[in-house]
Write a protein that holds these residues in place. Sequence first.
Motif, PDB file in Angstrom:
ATOM      1  N   CYS A  23       0.841  -1.202   0.000  1.00  0.00           N
ATOM      2  CA  CYS A  23       0.000   0.000   0.000  1.00  0.00           C
ATOM      3  C   CYS A  23       0.876   1.252   0.000  1.00  0.00           C
ATOM      4  O   CYS A  23       0.548   2.254  -0.643  1.00  0.00           O
ATOM      5  CB  CYS A  23      -0.951   0.003   1.198  1.00  0.00           C
ATOM      6  N   ALA A  24       2.002   1.196   0.700  1.00  0.00           N
ATOM      7  CA  ALA A  24       2.932   2.336   0.705  1.00  0.00           C
ATOM      8  C   ALA A  24       3.426   2.602  -0.719  1.00  0.00           C
ATOM      9  O   ALA A  24       3.527   3.760  -1.143  1.00  0.00           O
ATOM     10  CB  ALA A  24       4.092   2.056   1.650  1.00  0.00           C
ATOM     11  N   ASN A  25       3.705   1.553  -1.483  1.00  0.00           N
ATOM     12  CA  ASN A  25       4.131   1.718  -2.885  1.00  0.00           C
ATOM     13  C   ASN A  25       3.019   2.313  -3.742  1.00  0.00           C
ATOM     14  O   ASN A  25       3.264   3.143  -4.617  1.00  0.00           O
ATOM     15  CB  ASN A  25       4.509   0.357  -3.487  1.00  0.00           C
ATOM     16  N   ILE A  26       1.795   1.873  -3.498  1.00  0.00           N
ATOM     17  CA  ILE A  26       0.650   2.353  -4.289  1.00  0.00           C
ATOM     18  C   ILE A  26       0.454   3.851  -4.051  1.00  0.00           C
ATOM     19  O   ILE A  26       0.208   4.619  -4.987  1.00  0.00           O
ATOM     20  CB  ILE A  26      -0.630   1.547  -3.925  1.00  0.00           C
ATOM     21  N   GLY A  31      -0.796   7.990  -6.312  1.00  0.00           N
ATOM     22  CA  GLY A  31      -1.535   9.105  -5.715  1.00  0.00           C
ATOM     23  C   GLY A  31      -2.780   8.719  -4.927  1.00  0.00           C
ATOM     24  O   GLY A  31      -3.671   9.536  -4.744  1.00  0.00           O
ATOM     25  N   PHE A  32      -2.808   7.495  -4.464  1.00  0.00           N
ATOM     26  CA  PHE A  32      -3.929   7.096  -3.605  1.00  0.00           C
ATOM     27  C   PHE A  32      -3.603   7.466  -2.154  1.00  0.00           C
ATOM     28  O   PHE A  32      -2.439   7.638  -1.790  1.00  0.00           O
ATOM     29  CB  PHE A  32      -4.144   5.574  -3.671  1.00  0.00           C
ATOM     30  N   THR A  33      -4.619   7.596  -1.332  1.00  0.00           N
ATOM     31  CA  THR A  33      -4.436   7.726   0.102  1.00  0.00           C
ATOM     32  C   THR A  33      -4.664   6.347   0.724  1.00  0.00           C
ATOM     33  O   THR A  33      -5.632   5.663   0.374  1.00  0.00           O
ATOM     34  CB  THR A  33      -5.443   8.746   0.687  1.00  0.00           C
ATOM     35  N   LYS A  81      -9.233   9.214  -3.981  1.00  0.00           N
ATOM     36  CA  LYS A  81      -8.806   7.856  -4.335  1.00  0.00           C
ATOM     37  C   LYS A  81      -8.205   7.203  -3.097  1.00  0.00           C
ATOM     38  O   LYS A  81      -7.243   7.698  -2.521  1.00  0.00           O
ATOM     39  CB  LYS A  81      -7.721   7.895  -5.420  1.00  0.00           C
ATOM     40  N   PHE A  82      -8.791   6.089  -2.708  1.00  0.00           N
ATOM     41  CA  PHE A  82      -8.350   5.449  -1.466  1.00  0.00           C
ATOM     42  C   PHE A  82      -8.037   3.977  -1.692  1.00  0.00           C
ATOM     43  O   PHE A  82      -8.769   3.284  -2.401  1.00  0.00           O
ATOM     44  CB  PHE A  82      -9.433   5.560  -0.393  1.00  0.00           C
TER      45      PHE A  82
END
Length: 189
Positions: A23-26, A31-33, A81-82
């Motif tokens: 998730c950190a990479n995403i 640009g997702f939170t 965007k999450f």
Amino acid sequence: ISEKKVTVVLVLGGPGSGKGTQCANIVEHFGFTHLSAGDLLRAKIKSGTMIQNMIEEGTIVPSEVTINLLQRAMQENENDKFVIDEFPRNEENRAALENVTKIEPAFVLFFNCSEEEMENRLLNRNQVKEWEGGMVTTYIRKRVKVFIESSLPVIEYYQAKGKVHEIDAGRPREEVFETIKGIFQAFAK
Ligand code: UP5
Ligand code: MG
């Protein structure tokens, strides 16, 4: 509640399958939170409360608690965007997500990883001393069991809707992210 249109990607997989790591990479690349249900719950803990007891037991906190935290986090954030990690964890969570928030995920990433690999990673992460190894292993196995019994049906539900990208999460971090990158790039087109 003000209706905010959001794009939501769910990241599901057993404990230690690498959800938080990817998730950190995403976040960095797309640009997702990142909203981690586990982290939101832990932030909410006051010692001795029901939430703390449930997390220590590895059982699943009631939906209304987690849904409230997630919903508030999405409303307070200016991003739309999450990537939601570790939720929904059971059918009750899943139904609440649908009925209460009306959120339909764009897609779901399922991190498929062997029990043995998940266990090794978690024992490593926690720098477990030999004398506490048995205790920690028992706790990890319990969470894996809860995952298989409660969370796999959620993944099957989304699979039936054609929303799931299954990822071999037992590979090195960089390889796993290469696969994820391809999925997000195709989605952005
Ligand atoms: N690592 C990561 N990727 C690797 C790779 N490819 N190769 C080698 N090593 C890799 O990673 C775990 C470890 O592995 C790290 O050391 C990492 O460096 C390494 P991580 O990214 O942290 O894995 P993750 O899948 O996020 O594992 P996590 O421990 O967070 O698992 P859980 O999903 O069980 O934890 P969570 O915090 O969500 O839940 C805790 C409890 O909260 C639950 O048991 C439950 O009681 C409660 N909860 C709810 O009730 N409801 C919710 O909605 C959420 C939580
Ligand atoms: Mg995590």
